[in-house]
Design a protein around this motif. Structure first.
Motif, short mmCIF file in Angstrom:
data_model
loop_
_atom_site.label_atom_id
_atom_site.label_comp_id
_atom_site.label_asym_id
_atom_site.label_seq_id
_atom_site.Cartn_x
_atom_site.Cartn_y
_atom_site.Cartn_z
N THR A 91 4.11 -9.43 -34.06
CA THR A 91 5.32 -10.04 -34.43
C THR A 91 5.87 -9.58 -35.79
O THR A 91 5.40 -9.25 -36.85
N MET A 93 10.27 -7.73 -37.02
CA MET A 93 11.68 -7.31 -36.70
C MET A 93 11.30 -5.87 -36.42
O MET A 93 10.85 -5.16 -37.26
N GLN A 111 14.23 -8.87 -33.25
CA GLN A 111 12.96 -9.83 -33.46
C GLN A 111 12.17 -10.15 -32.34
O GLN A 111 12.42 -10.51 -31.26
N THR A 113 8.58 -11.87 -31.50
CA THR A 113 7.75 -13.06 -32.06
C THR A 113 6.75 -13.33 -30.84
O THR A 113 7.00 -13.59 -29.63
#
Length: 116
Positions: A91, A93, A111, A113
């Motif tokens: 996880t 950026m 991003q 996640t």
């Protein structure tokens, strides 16, 4: 001017896959090495992998070896990061980067996640 635009991020469950893309413009893409970096909250930005102009791959981070694959299509001026077997610790950026004439150029990031 140099532009790097990332795409392909999102929310994925552990064990899942994503494919990031970095569309480049404003420079001779096929001449320069390209890099994927990532930055998790509260942590320093780290190099994930580097791909040379001829497609040679270097500097793959140990924690992603065997799971992530960097590639590029010079005709499309696009770099990719195929991410498989994603883990929560992936996880972050994710940023596209290149360096030329002593300067760093960055995209805005996408991003990723990984969560159940």
């Amino acid at each position: 001017q140099v532009q790097l635009v990332e795409s392909g991020g999102g929310l994925v469950q552990p064990g899942g896959s994503l494919r990031l893309a970095c569309a480049a413009s404003g420079f001779a893409f096929g001449v320069y090495p390209m890099n994927w970096y990532r930055q998790a909250p509260g942590k320093e930005r780290e190099l994930v992998a580097r791909i040379l102009s001829n497609g040679g791959i270097t500097n793959v981070r140990d924690s992603v070896k065997g799971r992530f694959t960097i590639s590029r299509d010079n005709a499309k001026a696009t770099m990719y990061l195929q991410m498989n077997s994603l883990k929560p610790e992936d996880t972050a950026m994710y940023y596209c980067n290149t360096k030329m004439t002593g300067s760093d150029f960055w995209g805005q990031g996408t991003q990723v996640t990984v969560s159940s």
